[in-house]
Design a protein around this motif. Structure first.
Motif, short mmCIF file in Angstrom:
data_model
loop_
_atom_site.label_atom_id
_atom_site.label_comp_id
_atom_site.label_asym_id
_atom_site.label_seq_id
_atom_site.Cartn_x
_atom_site.Cartn_y
_atom_site.Cartn_z
N VAL A 121 0.86 -1.18 0.00
CA VAL A 121 0.00 0.00 0.00
C VAL A 121 0.89 1.23 0.00
O VAL A 121 1.80 1.35 0.84
CB VAL A 121 -0.94 0.02 1.22
CG1 VAL A 121 -1.64 1.37 1.35
CG2 VAL A 121 -1.98 -1.09 1.10
N VAL A 122 0.65 2.12 -0.95
CA VAL A 122 1.42 3.36 -1.06
C VAL A 122 0.57 4.49 -0.51
O VAL A 122 -0.52 4.77 -1.01
CB VAL A 122 1.79 3.68 -2.53
CG1 VAL A 122 2.67 4.92 -2.59
CG2 VAL A 122 2.51 2.48 -3.16
N LEU A 123 1.05 5.15 0.55
CA LEU A 123 0.37 6.32 1.08
C LEU A 123 0.89 7.55 0.34
O LEU A 123 2.10 7.80 0.32
CB LEU A 123 0.64 6.49 2.58
CG LEU A 123 0.26 5.33 3.50
CD1 LEU A 123 0.52 5.73 4.95
CD2 LEU A 123 -1.19 4.93 3.31
N TYR A 124 0.00 8.32 -0.25
CA TYR A 124 0.37 9.52 -0.98
C TYR A 124 -0.36 10.70 -0.36
O TYR A 124 -1.58 10.83 -0.51
CB TYR A 124 0.00 9.37 -2.47
CG TYR A 124 0.29 10.58 -3.33
CD1 TYR A 124 1.53 11.21 -3.30
CD2 TYR A 124 -0.68 11.08 -4.19
CE1 TYR A 124 1.79 12.32 -4.09
CE2 TYR A 124 -0.43 12.19 -4.99
CZ TYR A 124 0.81 12.80 -4.94
OH TYR A 124 1.06 13.90 -5.72
N GLY A 125 0.37 11.53 0.38
CA GLY A 125 -0.26 12.63 1.09
C GLY A 125 0.76 13.63 1.59
O GLY A 125 1.97 13.48 1.38
N SER A 126 0.29 14.64 2.27
CA SER A 126 1.17 15.70 2.77
C SER A 126 2.11 15.17 3.84
O SER A 126 1.84 14.16 4.49
CB SER A 126 0.32 16.84 3.35
OG SER A 126 -0.34 16.41 4.53
N ALA A 127 3.21 15.89 4.04
CA ALA A 127 4.18 15.50 5.06
C ALA A 127 3.52 15.51 6.44
O ALA A 127 3.79 14.65 7.28
CB ALA A 127 5.39 16.44 5.03
N HIS A 128 2.65 16.49 6.69
CA HIS A 128 1.97 16.58 7.99
C HIS A 128 1.13 15.33 8.26
O HIS A 128 1.15 14.76 9.35
CB HIS A 128 1.09 17.82 8.03
CG HIS A 128 0.30 17.95 9.29
ND1 HIS A 128 0.86 18.28 10.51
CD2 HIS A 128 -1.04 17.78 9.53
CE1 HIS A 128 -0.08 18.31 11.44
NE2 HIS A 128 -1.23 18.00 10.87
N LEU A 129 0.40 14.89 7.25
CA LEU A 129 -0.44 13.70 7.41
C LEU A 129 0.43 12.45 7.60
O LEU A 129 0.15 11.62 8.47
CB LEU A 129 -1.33 13.53 6.18
CG LEU A 129 -2.25 12.30 6.17
CD1 LEU A 129 -3.27 12.38 7.29
CD2 LEU A 129 -2.95 12.17 4.82
N LEU A 130 1.47 12.32 6.82
CA LEU A 130 2.32 11.13 6.90
C LEU A 130 3.03 11.02 8.25
O LEU A 130 3.21 9.92 8.77
CB LEU A 130 3.35 11.12 5.77
CG LEU A 130 2.78 11.00 4.35
CD1 LEU A 130 3.91 11.00 3.32
CD2 LEU A 130 1.93 9.75 4.20
N THR A 131 3.42 12.16 8.83
CA THR A 131 4.08 12.10 10.13
C THR A 131 3.14 11.54 11.19
O THR A 131 3.58 10.83 12.11
CB THR A 131 4.57 13.48 10.58
OG1 THR A 131 3.48 14.42 10.57
CG2 THR A 131 5.68 13.99 9.69
#
Length: 266
Positions: free
Chosen positions: A126-136
């Motif tokens: 699964v590849v998460l593609y999102g903002s740095a804030h969300l990924l942190t």
């Protein structure tokens, strides 16, 4: 101690959650003309390696006409025992769903991605593609190293540095910087490498950390288009994190794997 199964360890093994799939990530900085071609290269390279891939796209919001992760989460209790479709590549709108899971991290949940375990059990990556804030928020307990695409444009370099800083300070994560080569001319390759070195130097001087970068050619090539992307995918998978399938039994089991970090430029 009498056991009805093959050996005494079998009972214990039933309580150990099994890894359903692995998660990697890519930071969205709003430059879709650079990021999306690279994302498709990564997905293509994963498929070349015989992985079944799902992209959870936090840049696209779920809606009635375009259902996605939030709808799956709302139906999770119905889907736990249902057969999951087998698809080589599946793209899921996920802005609301991933934001919802990020709230678990704010409540000190050790594994905010755990509710997804059984939803994508017929997937390998699964590849998460999102903002740095969300990924942190989603990956704070993991060793996942998000992919951070950058061009030689000043705005792109500044945004990349800001996201490196956010990932480091908020989640103690260092991304893999990917300067994208958009043209076959030598100058384009030189610019990409210079961009990577500039970000390395800034991170070392101002953040006190050592980063790595890997250049990737995003233009159409006569040789197989996945050559660069394959090397990048192998690095991303070396730092992938497993998500277990059992949503109820695995909530308190921390199964993130320690990644392998190799510093230096390619």
């Amino acid at each position: 101690m009498l056991e009805s199964c093959a050996d005494q360890g079998e009972s214990l093994r039933r309580w150990i959650p099994k890894a359903a799939w692995s998660v990697i990530a890519m930071v969205s900085q709003g430059d879709v003309s650079t990021e999306l071609p690279l994302l498709w290269q990564v997905c293509g390279a994963l498929q070349e390696l015989q992985y079944r891939v799902t992209v959870l796209d936090a840049t696209t919001q779920e809606s009635e006409d375009n259902p996605g992760l939030q709808n799956l989460l709302d139906s999770a209790h119905w889907l736990e025992d249902a057969p999951a479709p087998v698809m080589p590549l599946h793209i899921v709108p996920a802005r609301r769903g991933l934001s919802r899971l990020a709230q678990l991290a704010s409540q000190d949940h050790p594994m905010p991605l755990q509710p997804l375990g059984h939803l994508f059990r017929n997937c390998d990556v699964v590849v998460l593609y999102g903002s740095a804030h969300l990924l942190t928020s989603l990956l704070i307990n993991s060793e996942v190293r998000p992919l951070l695409a950058v061009t030689s444009l000043r705005e792109s370099v500044l945004e990349a540095y800001k996201n490196i800083k956010n990932l480091l300070l908020q989640a103690r994560q260092l991304p893999i910087i990917v300067p994208v080569i958009t043209s076959p001319i030598q100058r384009a390759e030189n610019l990409a490498r210079t961009t990577g070195r500039v970000l390395q130097k800034c991170a070392r001087i101002y953040l006190g950390c050592n980063t790595e970068f890997m250049t990737v050619r995003s233009f159409q090539q006569h040789k197989p288009v996945w050559d660069d992307a394959r090397s990048l995918v192998l690095r991303l998978m070396a730092n992938a994190a497993p998500v277990v399938q059992g949503a109820s039994t695995a909530t308190h089991h921390k199964t993130w794997v320690s990644g392998i970090s190799v510093m230096g430029a390619r």
